[in-house]
Scaffold this motif. Structure first.
Motif, short mmCIF file in Angstrom:
data_model
loop_
_atom_site.label_atom_id
_atom_site.label_comp_id
_atom_site.label_asym_id
_atom_site.label_seq_id
_atom_site.Cartn_x
_atom_site.Cartn_y
_atom_site.Cartn_z
N VAL A 151 63.03 -29.80 -34.34
CA VAL A 151 62.17 -30.83 -33.74
C VAL A 151 60.73 -30.34 -33.75
O VAL A 151 60.44 -29.21 -33.33
N GLY A 152 59.85 -31.17 -34.24
CA GLY A 152 58.44 -30.79 -34.32
C GLY A 152 57.54 -31.99 -34.36
O GLY A 152 57.94 -33.12 -34.04
N THR A 153 56.30 -31.76 -34.78
CA THR A 153 55.28 -32.80 -34.81
C THR A 153 54.75 -32.96 -36.23
O THR A 153 53.91 -32.17 -36.68
N PRO A 154 55.22 -33.96 -36.97
CA PRO A 154 54.65 -34.21 -38.30
C PRO A 154 53.16 -34.56 -38.18
O PRO A 154 52.75 -35.27 -37.26
N THR A 155 52.36 -34.04 -39.10
CA THR A 155 50.90 -34.22 -39.01
C THR A 155 50.33 -34.56 -40.38
O THR A 155 50.51 -33.80 -41.34
N TRP A 156 49.63 -35.68 -40.45
CA TRP A 156 48.98 -36.10 -41.69
C TRP A 156 47.68 -35.32 -41.86
O TRP A 156 46.88 -35.20 -40.94
N THR A 157 47.46 -34.81 -43.05
CA THR A 157 46.27 -34.00 -43.31
C THR A 157 44.97 -34.78 -43.09
O THR A 157 43.95 -34.20 -42.73
N GLY A 158 45.00 -36.10 -43.28
CA GLY A 158 43.80 -36.91 -43.03
C GLY A 158 43.40 -36.87 -41.57
O GLY A 158 42.22 -36.73 -41.22
N ASN A 159 44.40 -36.99 -40.68
CA ASN A 159 44.11 -36.89 -39.24
C ASN A 159 43.69 -35.47 -38.86
O ASN A 159 42.81 -35.27 -38.02
N LEU A 160 44.33 -34.49 -39.48
CA LEU A 160 44.01 -33.10 -39.16
C LEU A 160 42.58 -32.75 -39.56
O LEU A 160 41.90 -32.01 -38.84
N ALA A 161 42.12 -33.27 -40.68
CA ALA A 161 40.75 -33.00 -41.11
C ALA A 161 39.74 -33.49 -40.06
O ALA A 161 38.76 -32.79 -39.76
N VAL A 162 39.99 -34.66 -39.50
CA VAL A 162 39.11 -35.18 -38.44
C VAL A 162 39.16 -34.27 -37.22
O VAL A 162 38.12 -33.95 -36.63
N ALA A 163 40.36 -33.84 -36.85
CA ALA A 163 40.51 -32.97 -35.69
C ALA A 163 39.79 -31.64 -35.90
O ALA A 163 39.14 -31.12 -34.99
N ILE A 164 39.90 -31.08 -37.10
CA ILE A 164 39.24 -29.80 -37.39
C ILE A 164 37.72 -29.95 -37.29
O ILE A 164 37.03 -29.09 -36.73
N GLU A 165 37.19 -31.05 -37.81
CA GLU A 165 35.75 -31.28 -37.70
C GLU A 165 35.33 -31.33 -36.23
O GLU A 165 34.32 -30.73 -35.83
N ASN A 166 36.10 -32.05 -35.42
CA ASN A 166 35.76 -32.16 -34.00
C ASN A 166 35.82 -30.80 -33.31
O ASN A 166 34.97 -30.48 -32.47
N ILE A 167 36.80 -30.00 -33.67
CA ILE A 167 36.95 -28.69 -33.03
C ILE A 167 35.80 -27.76 -33.39
O ILE A 167 35.20 -27.12 -32.51
N ILE A 168 35.45 -27.69 -34.67
CA ILE A 168 34.41 -26.73 -35.06
C ILE A 168 33.02 -27.16 -34.60
O ILE A 168 32.10 -26.34 -34.56
N ASN A 169 32.88 -28.43 -34.24
CA ASN A 169 31.60 -28.89 -33.68
C ASN A 169 31.59 -28.88 -32.16
O ASN A 169 30.58 -29.19 -31.55
N SER A 170 32.71 -28.49 -31.55
CA SER A 170 32.81 -28.52 -30.09
C SER A 170 32.11 -27.35 -29.42
O SER A 170 31.70 -27.43 -28.26
N GLY A 171 32.00 -26.23 -30.15
CA GLY A 171 31.45 -25.03 -29.55
C GLY A 171 32.40 -24.32 -28.61
O GLY A 171 32.04 -23.31 -28.00
N GLN A 172 33.64 -24.82 -28.51
CA GLN A 172 34.63 -24.22 -27.61
C GLN A 172 35.49 -23.23 -28.40
O GLN A 172 36.58 -23.56 -28.86
N PHE A 173 34.97 -22.01 -28.55
CA PHE A 173 35.69 -20.99 -29.31
C PHE A 173 37.02 -20.66 -28.65
O PHE A 173 37.18 -20.77 -27.44
N GLY A 174 37.98 -20.25 -29.49
CA GLY A 174 39.28 -19.86 -28.97
C GLY A 174 40.41 -20.56 -29.70
O GLY A 174 40.25 -20.97 -30.86
N VAL A 175 41.53 -20.71 -29.01
CA VAL A 175 42.74 -21.26 -29.62
C VAL A 175 42.84 -22.75 -29.32
O VAL A 175 42.69 -23.18 -28.17
N HIS A 176 43.13 -23.53 -30.36
CA HIS A 176 43.30 -24.98 -30.23
C HIS A 176 44.57 -25.41 -30.94
O HIS A 176 45.01 -24.77 -31.90
N HIS A 177 45.14 -26.51 -30.47
CA HIS A 177 46.22 -27.17 -31.20
C HIS A 177 45.69 -28.47 -31.77
O HIS A 177 44.94 -29.19 -31.11
N ALA A 178 46.08 -28.76 -33.01
CA ALA A 178 45.66 -29.99 -33.67
C ALA A 178 46.84 -30.53 -34.47
O ALA A 178 47.19 -30.01 -35.53
#
Length: 285
Positions: A184-211
């Protein structure tokens, strides 16, 4: 836009190709590298030399030895790429003043939890792939100052083979497939993940994130839903226990990821977007 120059390492992979397209579409200066132009087996100094002309502000580390069973058969190579390669690349990035974004995996967890894993949950990998990725995380946190560790899971996208594409191909050909009911897991579309990664790297919140996309589902249930959403027969989808598959590497049984700092769409929404791409690609072929 907080950054301009972004190096995508592992740009030939499924996520790497998605990231290059996404960031270029948003106006960033993107410099893709592959194993031919920046190999994770070279020295830290060689990596620094390869990266320096790009004047990177962010280095996104997508390159990895991701074949779980192959990692189990060749643990030395898994460690050389996923642990040591990531370590050297992170140090080279820091030397050049770039923020380091390391794409990691749900497989750093043992799958024994009964609810989605949070970024602060303690990893406990149960196979070589997960262990090698976790070591990459540890070395990143221990030796870098400006970094993001971004864990994701069960990726599917148009650029490379993946579980969703395999199910679609098999179903279209009327072939039978076995899908595990106990993973059991979480399927993730790369298109959605790309948006999430952009948001994370622009957040300034260094550390561990789930996307990851929203929704916990078994591999068997995912296969059924994929066929249903694509209008294909589910008769060839057979429910099995993972032990019946005879695979070399153990897999964690329950690894949905909680993403407390992100607004994430459902994996089914991502699949619909992916399926449109899949149909267009199939028409061209």
């Amino acid at each position: 836009m907080g950054f301009k120059n972004i190096v995508v390492v592992g740009a030939a992979g499924m996520l790497g190709q998605e990231l290059v397209t996404h960031f270029r579409g948003k106006g960033y200066s993107v410099f893709p590298t592959t194993s031919e132009t920046l190999n994770l087996l070279v020295t830290e100094d060689e990596m620094t030399e390869k990266l320096e002309p790009f004047q990177p502000e962010v280095v996104i580390q997508c390159a990895a030895f991701t074949n779980v069973d192959a990692c189990e058969r060749d643990p030395d190579m898994a460690m050389a790429i996923n642990k040591d390669g990531t370590h050297k690349l992170g140090l080279a990035s820091q030397k050049l003043g770039a923020v380091f974004a390391y794409i990691s995996t749900d497989y750093v967890f043992d799958g024994l939890k009964s609810e989605p894993y949070l970024p602060e949950d303690r990893p406990n990998p149960i196979n070589t792939y997960g262990l090698s990725k976790y070591y990459g995380e540890l070395l990143t946190t221990e030796q870098l100052e400006a970094y993001y560790i971004i864990r994701t899971s069960w990726l599917f996208g148009i650029h490379r083979n993946n579980f969703a594409q395999w199910i679609l191909d098999q179903a279209r050909q009327g072939k039978a497939v076995k899908a595990a009911e106990d993973w059991v897991g979480t399927p993730t579309w790369t298109g959605n993940l790309a948006v999430a990664i952009e948001n994370i790297i622009n957040s300034g919140q260094f550390g561990v994130h789930h996307a990851a996309d929203a929704g916990a589902i078994s591999r068997y249930e995912q296969a059924i839903r994929i066929c249903q959403m694509a209008g294909l027969s589910t008769e060839g989808i057979h429910r099995v226990h993972s032990s019946d598959l005879g695979l070399p590497a153990n897999r964690p049984q329950f690894t949905p990821l909680a993403c407390p700092n992100l607004a994430v769409p459902s994996w089914e929404t991502g699949f619909q977007a992916y399926f449109t791409q899949y149909q267009q690609q199939s028409t061209v072929l």
